[in-house]
Motif scaffolding. Structure first.
Motif, mmCIF file in Angstrom:
data_model
loop_
_atom_site.group_PDB
_atom_site.id
_atom_site.type_symbol
_atom_site.label_atom_id
_atom_site.label_comp_id
_atom_site.label_asym_id
_atom_site.label_seq_id
_atom_site.Cartn_x
_atom_site.Cartn_y
_atom_site.Cartn_z
ATOM 1 N N VAL A 298 7.094 7.934 8.016
ATOM 2 C CA VAL A 298 5.872 8.103 8.797
ATOM 3 C C VAL A 298 5.239 6.739 9.022
ATOM 4 O O VAL A 298 5.051 5.964 8.076
ATOM 5 N N GLY A 299 4.884 6.431 10.268
ATOM 6 C CA GLY A 299 4.216 5.184 10.600
ATOM 7 C C GLY A 299 2.839 5.443 11.177
ATOM 8 O O GLY A 299 2.677 6.288 12.064
ATOM 9 N N GLN A 300 1.833 4.730 10.677
ATOM 10 C CA GLN A 300 0.459 4.866 11.162
ATOM 11 C C GLN A 300 0.207 3.886 12.299
ATOM 12 O O GLN A 300 0.443 2.688 12.175
ATOM 13 N N MET A 301 -0.292 4.399 13.417
ATOM 14 C CA MET A 301 -0.693 3.558 14.540
ATOM 15 C C MET A 301 -2.113 3.053 14.324
ATOM 16 O O MET A 301 -2.957 3.759 13.789
ATOM 17 N N GLY A 302 -2.362 1.844 14.790
ATOM 18 C CA GLY A 302 -3.718 1.334 14.796
ATOM 19 C C GLY A 302 -4.109 0.612 13.517
ATOM 20 O O GLY A 302 -3.325 0.480 12.578
ATOM 21 N N PRO A 303 -5.348 0.135 13.460
ATOM 22 C CA PRO A 303 -5.765 -0.782 12.402
ATOM 23 C C PRO A 303 -6.163 -0.138 11.084
ATOM 24 O O PRO A 303 -6.243 -0.830 10.075
ATOM 25 N N ASP A 304 -6.437 1.167 11.061
ATOM 26 C CA ASP A 304 -6.994 1.763 9.841
ATOM 27 C C ASP A 304 -5.888 2.166 8.875
ATOM 28 O O ASP A 304 -5.650 3.346 8.606
ATOM 29 N N GLN A 305 -5.207 1.178 8.348
ATOM 30 C CA GLN A 305 -4.108 1.457 7.437
ATOM 31 C C GLN A 305 -4.603 1.966 6.080
ATOM 32 O O GLN A 305 -4.028 2.893 5.514
ATOM 33 N N LYS A 306 -5.657 1.379 5.554
ATOM 34 C CA LYS A 306 -6.142 1.810 4.246
ATOM 35 C C LYS A 306 -6.566 3.271 4.277
ATOM 36 O O LYS A 306 -6.256 4.044 3.360
ATOM 37 N N TRP B 208 -3.740 8.662 12.089
ATOM 38 C CA TRP B 208 -4.834 9.192 11.278
ATOM 39 C C TRP B 208 -6.152 8.537 11.694
ATOM 40 O O TRP B 208 -6.189 7.349 12.027
ATOM 41 N N GLY B 209 -7.221 9.316 11.630
ATOM 42 C CA GLY B 209 -8.551 8.787 11.887
ATOM 43 C C GLY B 209 -9.565 9.891 11.705
ATOM 44 O O GLY B 209 -9.227 11.082 11.808
ATOM 45 N N PRO B 210 -10.819 9.544 11.438
ATOM 46 C CA PRO B 210 -11.840 10.567 11.213
ATOM 47 C C PRO B 210 -12.200 11.359 12.463
ATOM 48 O O PRO B 210 -12.771 12.449 12.367
ATOM 49 N N PHE C 58 -3.434 5.443 4.205
ATOM 50 C CA PHE C 58 -2.754 5.533 2.910
ATOM 51 C C PHE C 58 -3.578 6.343 1.913
ATOM 52 O O PHE C 58 -3.019 7.121 1.130
ATOM 53 N N ASP C 59 -4.888 6.202 1.937
ATOM 54 C CA ASP C 59 -5.737 7.025 1.072
ATOM 55 C C ASP C 59 -5.557 8.502 1.407
ATOM 56 O O ASP C 59 -5.437 9.353 0.505
ATOM 57 N N PHE C 60 -5.559 8.821 2.701
ATOM 58 C CA PHE C 60 -5.409 10.207 3.154
ATOM 59 C C PHE C 60 -4.059 10.776 2.740
ATOM 60 O O PHE C 60 -3.971 11.894 2.212
ATOM 61 N N MET D 154 0.829 -1.205 0.000
ATOM 62 C CA MET D 154 0.000 0.000 0.000
ATOM 63 C C MET D 154 0.863 1.254 0.000
ATOM 64 O O MET D 154 0.522 2.252 -0.650
ATOM 65 N N ALA D 155 1.979 1.208 0.739
ATOM 66 C CA ALA D 155 2.888 2.359 0.765
ATOM 67 C C ALA D 155 3.457 2.630 -0.624
ATOM 68 O O ALA D 155 3.545 3.788 -1.064
ATOM 69 N N GLN D 156 3.845 1.579 -1.311
ATOM 70 C CA GLN D 156 4.376 1.747 -2.668
ATOM 71 C C GLN D 156 3.318 2.331 -3.594
ATOM 72 O O GLN D 156 3.590 3.269 -4.351
ATOM 73 N N ASP D 157 2.101 1.803 -3.521
ATOM 74 C CA ASP D 157 1.020 2.297 -4.375
ATOM 75 C C ASP D 157 0.650 3.742 -4.049
ATOM 76 O O ASP D 157 0.236 4.504 -4.935
ATOM 77 N N ALA D 158 0.777 4.121 -2.775
ATOM 78 C CA ALA D 158 0.401 5.475 -2.358
ATOM 79 C C ALA D 158 1.445 6.521 -2.734
ATOM 80 O O ALA D 158 1.149 7.720 -2.698
ATOM 81 N N GLY D 159 2.658 6.096 -3.062
ATOM 82 C CA GLY D 159 3.685 7.038 -3.469
ATOM 83 C C GLY D 159 4.776 7.288 -2.450
ATOM 84 O O GLY D 159 5.604 8.195 -2.638
ATOM 85 N N PHE D 160 4.832 6.501 -1.379
ATOM 86 C CA PHE D 160 5.964 6.610 -0.445
ATOM 87 C C PHE D 160 7.232 6.115 -1.127
ATOM 88 O O PHE D 160 7.193 5.168 -1.921
#
Length: 322
Positions: free
Chosen positions: A295-303, A219-221, A306-308, A24-30
């Motif tokens: 940058v590392g995302q904490m928690g389960p909402d990885q998708k 990240w989260g809403p 990466f979208d954000f 996902m990181a590769q697809d997102a542009g990291f």
């Protein structure tokens, strides 16, 4: 384009999850990957601690991104001769896209063999320097005999080595360690946007060498919910003094987490979905002088993360290439 990579947390996610995150990181542009190397997680709540070298093997076949260990301790739990072999293999598998990030370690991971964890920072740094010497000698592919203060190597030769040895980046969280990193390393690794430590690295011999730094976000809403997740999983990041180096068990870190309240965590980490909060945190590292930020995302909402980042963050960090 500012060089922003993704930080894979071996303490929080299973090996399969880490491979999926890398895709996902590769697809997102990291642009690259960091991956942590732990025998134990910091807390039971994090819940994972896989063997990083096996995961790197899987990553080498799943993505084309460069990979850096952030960081491996080559001094107690694993003999530097074994780290040298593991890193050489990783470099071969990745076609030279591997960097060995090293540091002096923590009791949490290194005490497990019962040989004792050095209480002295000076001794830990001395061990690290000798370990790096052994690793570099073995990467020549020649037979190595070494009898040093801390390590013995007898008739060791690596038969699988890359055409060019991997770079070794050295972490440093204090002035002495940063100065040693400047003299010893091909680059510098940190998790603090500290221009003074970066200056110590450069004055110690690191002028012109590449520098990397990492940070965690949640990240989260809902910002309050993200802050609760960050506190539950990574309050350990705010522990004072040398606790992180000296505590030997996840249970001890859980006890120490009572020192850290949720508001302090929310102040330390970008939490929620405000792009400006995330951008400010990343830019602080670039402003301090670092070349690359992970940058590392904490928690389960990885998708969602990466979208954000692919939509709101990475395009904002685009800049003309020098």
């Amino acid at each position: 384009m500012a060089r922003v990579g993704y930080f894979l947390s071996s303490e929080e996610f299973s090996p399969r999850e880490l491979v999926e995150q890398a895709k996902m990181a590769q697809d997102a542009g990291f642009h690259a990957l960091w991956i942590s190397d732990h025998y134990h997680p910091w807390t039971e709540e994090q819940g994972e601690a896989s063997f990083v070298w096996a995961t790197i093997g899987a990553l080498s076949q799943a993505v084309e991104l460069p990979i850096t260990t952030a960081v491996t301790c080559p001094t107690v739990r694993m003999h530097p001769a074994v780290v040298a072999q593991a890193a050489a293999t990783a470099a071969v598998l990745t076609n030279g896209r591997f960097t060995l990030g090293v540091g002096s370690g923590e009791a949490l991971n290194e005490h497990i063999l019962g040989t004792g964890w050095p209480a002295s920072t000076a001794v830990r740094l001395e061990m690290l320097e000798e370990a790096v010497e052994v690793i570099r000698r073995l990467w020549t592919g020649e037979t190595v005999n070494h009898r040093g203060k801390h390590y013995t190597v007898e008739g060791a030769r690596l038969f699988t080595v890359p055409p060019e040895p991997p770079r070794i980046f050295v972490s440093g969280f204090g002035p002495k360690a940063a100065t040693l990193a400047g003299r010893l390393g091909d680059g510098y690794v940190s998790t603090f946007p500290d221009a003074d430590l970066l200056g110590a690295f450069r004055k110690g011999g690191g002028a012109g060498k590449p520098t990397q730094a990492g940070l965690k976000v949640c990240w989260g809403p809902d910002r309050a919910g993200a802050a609760r997740t960050a506190h539950r999983l990574w309050a350990t990041e705010l522990l004072p003094g040398e606790l992180a180096q000296m505590l030997p068990l996840p249970a001890h870190f859980e006890q120490a987490n009572s020192l850290v309240d949720e508001e302090a965590v929310a102040q330390r980490f970008p939490c929620g979905n405000d792009p400006q909060e995330h951008l400010r945190a990343i830019t602080e590292y670039f402003d301090a002088g670092f070349d690359e930020v992970y940058v590392g995302q904490m928690g389960p909402d990885q998708k969602g993360f990466f979208d954000f980042y692919s939509r709101e963050i990475l395009p904002q960090l685009a800049a003309p290439t020098e």
